[in-house]
Design a protein around this motif. Structure first.
Motif, short mmCIF file in Angstrom:
data_model
loop_
_atom_site.label_atom_id
_atom_site.label_comp_id
_atom_site.label_asym_id
_atom_site.label_seq_id
_atom_site.Cartn_x
_atom_site.Cartn_y
_atom_site.Cartn_z
N VAL A 1 0.89 -1.19 -0.07
CA VAL A 1 0.12 -0.08 -0.12
C VAL A 1 0.83 1.27 0.06
N TYR A 2 0.46 2.19 -0.65
CA TYR A 2 1.37 3.40 -0.94
C TYR A 2 0.38 4.70 -0.58
N PHE A 3 1.23 5.54 -0.46
CA PHE A 3 0.36 6.96 -0.13
C PHE A 3 1.39 8.08 -0.86
N SER A 4 0.71 8.72 -1.74
CA SER A 4 1.77 9.61 -2.86
C SER A 4 0.76 10.95 -2.98
N ARG A 5 1.66 11.89 -3.27
CA ARG A 5 1.19 13.21 -3.37
C ARG A 5 1.81 13.81 -4.83
N TYR A 6 1.31 14.88 -5.28
CA TYR A 6 1.84 15.60 -6.43
C TYR A 6 2.32 16.75 -5.97
N ASP A 7 3.73 17.06 -5.69
CA ASP A 7 4.28 17.98 -5.04
C ASP A 7 5.26 18.71 -6.00
N ASP A 8 5.14 19.90 -6.27
CA ASP A 8 5.96 20.79 -7.12
C ASP A 8 6.13 20.19 -8.63
N GLY A 9 4.97 19.68 -8.98
CA GLY A 9 5.21 19.15 -10.40
C GLY A 9 5.58 17.79 -10.33
N GLU A 10 5.81 17.10 -9.32
CA GLU A 10 6.05 15.72 -9.68
C GLU A 10 5.57 14.78 -8.79
N VAL A 11 5.49 13.45 -9.20
CA VAL A 11 4.66 12.38 -8.58
C VAL A 11 5.70 11.77 -7.37
N ARG A 12 5.27 11.70 -6.18
CA ARG A 12 6.17 11.53 -5.05
C ARG A 12 5.58 10.49 -4.34
N ILE A 13 6.18 9.32 -4.01
CA ILE A 13 5.70 8.41 -3.06
C ILE A 13 6.32 8.74 -1.59
N ILE A 14 5.13 9.07 -1.10
CA ILE A 14 5.70 9.56 0.28
C ILE A 14 6.09 8.55 1.22
N ASP A 15 4.92 7.54 1.40
CA ASP A 15 5.27 6.18 2.13
C ASP A 15 4.88 5.20 1.76
N PHE A 16 5.35 4.00 2.01
CA PHE A 16 4.45 2.67 1.68
C PHE A 16 4.82 1.68 2.62
N ALA A 17 3.84 0.65 2.55
CA ALA A 17 4.02 -0.66 3.41
C ALA A 17 4.07 -1.75 2.71
N ASP A 18 4.97 -2.63 2.78
CA ASP A 18 5.24 -3.89 2.03
C ASP A 18 5.80 -4.77 2.87
N GLY A 19 5.68 -6.22 2.38
CA GLY A 19 6.20 -7.28 3.16
C GLY A 19 6.24 -8.69 2.26
N PRO A 20 6.81 -9.50 3.04
CA PRO A 20 7.12 -10.71 2.37
C PRO A 20 5.88 -11.40 1.49
N HIS A 21 4.88 -11.24 2.00
CA HIS A 21 3.44 -11.77 1.14
C HIS A 21 2.66 -10.59 0.40
N ALA A 22 3.13 -9.17 0.45
CA ALA A 22 2.87 -8.01 -0.37
C ALA A 22 3.76 -7.38 -0.68
N PRO A 23 4.46 -7.77 -1.82
CA PRO A 23 5.70 -7.17 -2.24
C PRO A 23 5.15 -5.82 -3.13
N LYS A 24 6.21 -4.91 -3.08
CA LYS A 24 6.11 -3.50 -3.56
C LYS A 24 6.34 -3.59 -5.04
N VAL A 25 5.98 -2.79 -5.77
CA VAL A 25 6.37 -2.85 -7.22
C VAL A 25 7.99 -2.59 -7.38
N ASN A 26 8.49 -3.35 -8.24
CA ASN A 26 9.83 -3.04 -8.65
C ASN A 26 9.87 -1.61 -9.46
N GLU A 27 10.59 -0.91 -8.83
CA GLU A 27 10.77 0.81 -9.57
C GLU A 27 11.72 0.75 -10.47
N TRP A 28 11.59 -0.04 -11.75
CA TRP A 28 12.54 -0.29 -12.69
C TRP A 28 12.54 0.92 -13.54
#
Length: 251
Positions: A105-132
């Motif tokens: 799960v992620y919380f994001s904002r649009y700050d100063d013209g950019e997409v920013r991931i402010i914080d997230f919560a992941d885990g072994p059974h809830a993998p986050k997106v690979n930011e490639w």
């Protein structure tokens, strides 16, 4: 994959919650649910659900002899360490959501013209997106980015796409400006924004706006494509639990 939502607005829940907190604050020695219902002007049945949420999030406490008072979270968010308290509150909410929906799960904002991931919560059974690819350059393909851009006006979207030209990441990525702008313009606020393998093959994501005032923000989740059948119930839970995030942003 259409995920239509009930018109159960977390924004309206927060507006009532703020009125409840204001009313409780005016009663230094506690106030009953019945009196709050009269002062706020909502049915007792609905207020009971709202009070349960406020107590769960520690915005309200309950005196042993009866009566609601302001809780620990209100005290912390009103202190000199508000930013730290808010960050800790957000992290707690995201971790609880991760466990409820079984997804990152992620919380994001649009700050100063950019997409920013402010914080997230992941885990072994809830993998986050690979930011490639840097999320700031992938707003046209990610659920988070599209959700944030959909909350801007037409000029704001044009300006963003002029700085971050749409690139094709998978066969599903939309790169035509006109198509993107049309979809963003028509995106209903009550329907989650989706990324069905548009940013990365093997991953699906969804995002919902959590915005009050001028802050453009969203809650999002991601999960492997193999679990895509769980996307709708997960988004429903995300939508239902958005109120605490909005409330913390509003105080």
């Amino acid at each position: 994959m259409a995920l239509e939502h009930r018109q159960v607005g977390p924004v309206h829940a927060v507006q009532y919650a703020l009125r409840v907190l204001e009313s409780v604050d005016s009663h230094r020695h506690g106030v009953s649910a019945e009196q709050l219902a009269r002062e706020v002007g909502v049915p007792l049945g609905y207020l009971t659900q709202l009070l349960a949420m406020l107590r769960r999030e520690r915005y309200l406490g309950f005196l042993p002899g009866g009566g609601y008072v302001l809780g620990e979270s209100m005290v912390l968010l009103g202190s000199a360490n508000r930013d730290l308290a808010l960050a800790e509150k957000l992290r707690t909410i995201l971790m609880e959501l991760r466990d409820e929906v079984g997804a990152a799960v992620y919380f994001s904002r649009y700050d100063d013209g950019e997409v920013r991931i402010i914080d997230f919560a992941d885990g072994p059974h809830a993998p986050k997106v690979n930011e490639w690819v840097d999320f700031r350059s992938a707003a046209h393909a990610s659920a988070v980015g599209k959700c944030l851009l959909s909350q801007l006006d037409h000029r704001g979207r044009l300006e963003h796409l002029s700085r971050h030209r749409p690139a094709r990441f998978t066969s599903r990525t939309e790169v035509d400006d006109r198509v993107l702008l049309t979809k963003l313009e028509r995106q209903p606020s009550s329907v989650p924004t989706l990324d069905l393998q548009e940013y990365a093959v093997g991953t699906v994501c969804a995002a919902i706006p959590v915005t009050i005032g001028k802050t453009v923000a969203c809650l999002a989740l991601s999960m492997p494509y193999a679990k895509a059948h769980r996307l709708r119930p997960a988004v429903d839970t995300l939508h239902e639990r958005a109120a605490p995030v909005l409330l913390s942003m509003s105080i």
